[in-house]
Design an enzyme around this catalytic site. Structure first.
Site, PDB file in Angstrom:
ATOM      1  CE  LYS A   1      -3.781  -2.381   2.289  1.00  0.00           C
ATOM      2  NZ  LYS A   1      -4.419  -2.785   3.544  1.00  0.00           N
TER       3      LYS A   1
ATOM      4  CD  GLN B   1      -3.588  -4.399   6.731  1.00  0.00           C
ATOM      5  OE1 GLN B   1      -3.546  -3.394   6.028  1.00  0.00           O
ATOM      6  NE2 GLN B   1      -4.070  -5.551   6.297  1.00  0.00           N
TER       7      GLN B   1
ATOM      8  CG  ASP C   1     -10.130  -0.527   4.834  1.00  0.00           C
ATOM      9  OD1 ASP C   1      -9.849  -0.801   3.648  1.00  0.00           O
ATOM     10  OD2 ASP C   1      -9.461  -0.921   5.805  1.00  0.00           O
TER      11      ASP C   1
END
Ligand code: NAD
Length: 287
Positions: free
Chosen positions: A53, A97, A123
């Site tokens: 990422k 995460q 997200d």
């Protein structure tokens, strides 16, 4: 033989577009998009995802910072980090995460995901964003489901009026992809661990989305000839990455199919970058 839906190539195209749009936004005096990733613990797969990422963000001109925290970090400390990032106007996107370390309970995980400012929730896991998707007014759509839809669209797969079968009902993949397919006028069936006669249901499908995490779950002979098969599963088998679908057998029947690796995975990261760009675009200017 089926058409391979090449996620690497499509993700590359999307990144070129994002890079161009970020450049134009900054040139016009807008903010440079900034993504903050919270990585707690030492899960090796998560470490690889986060590095990817960071690398991909840098390529398109998005700033990415990663807060690396120890595996024994208490939920309260994670909460405080999220609050700090929520209040920081230079941060447009926040990503926690997953999976979180074992010391964080399921309830704490939910509370943490809900603590992220929904306008920075790139997200798309916050209930506000899931609710907006359900209401037909999507703001941030979860990256993996969004990537699946972009792959279907790029392949020219017809969706309206077609039978779509989603295997998996998680909040981050199965449920949102089902909602997106419904919004595209497909007739959607969601299957899960308690579904009976899964093979028979999948055999009816014009579009199959496999999002379980069990190698070889979907047999090649389950695939209706000409169907589109999107394999979200990521499984490590004898050191190699494989999906949930028996690829070789399914590819001989499907009209379209995604490989693993090189299908959904690269699209997930590209969609995260796009969500971050969108977050920066919508951000209120700092006072
Ligand atoms: P999850 O564990 O939260 O959900 C799995 C789902 O599968 C559950 O809803 C469960 O009911 C269902 N299931 C379990 N056994 C089943 C069975 N025998 N038959 C039918 N359904 C069954 O997982 P998730 O987070 O939704 O992820 C699913 C898979 O997708 C995993 O392999 C994960 O690694 C992968 N994934 C990939 C990406 C990507 O970018 N490529 C992103 C997210 C998840």
């Amino acid at each position: 033989m089926s058409q391979i839906l090449d996620g690497r190539a499509l993700a590359r195209d999307l990144r070129v577009q994002i890079k161009r749009e970020v450049k134009a936004m900054v040139a016009a005096g807008g903010p440079r998009p900034k993504l903050a990733v919270i990585l707690a613990g030492e899960d090796p797969a998560s470490a690889v995802y986060v590095r990817n990422k960071e690398k991909m963000a840098a390529r398109v001109g998005i700033d990415a910072v990663t807060l690396r925290l120890p595996a024994d970090v208490p939920a309260a400390a994670l909460m405080a980090e999220i609050d700090r990032l929520n209040a920081d106007p230079s941060v447009h996107g926040i990503l926690l995460q997953l999976p979180l370390p074992q010391g964080i309970s399921a309830e704490e995980e939910i509370a943490l995901l809900e603590r992220v400012d929904p306008r920075k929730d790139v997200d798309g896991f916050h209930p506000d964003n899931l609710g907006l998707l359900m209401a037909g007014r999507p703001r941030f759509v979860a990256c993996t489901p969004q990537g699946c839809m972009r792959l279907l669209e790029a392949g020219g797969v017809p969706l309206a009026g077609r039978q779509a079968v989603v295997i998996g009902r998680s909040l981050i993949v199965g449920k949102p992809i089902a909602q997106l397919l419904l919004a595209a006028d497909a007739t959607v069936t969601i299957c899960h661990s308690r579904t009976q006669a899964l093979a028979e249901i999948v055999r009816q499908a014009d579009i199959v989305i496999a999002a379980v995490g069990r190698p070889g779950l979907v047999g090649g002979d389950w695939i209706k000839p000409g169907a589109a098969v999107i394999d979200v599963g990521v499984n490590s088998v004898e050191g190699a990455l494989v999906g949930d679908v028996d690829f070789e057998a399914a590819a001989s029947r499907a009209g379209w199919i995604t490989p693993v690796p090189g299908g959904v995975g690269p699209m997930t990261i590209a969609c995260l970058l796009e969500n971050t760009r969108q977050a920066a675009l919508r951000a209120r200017p700092a006072p």
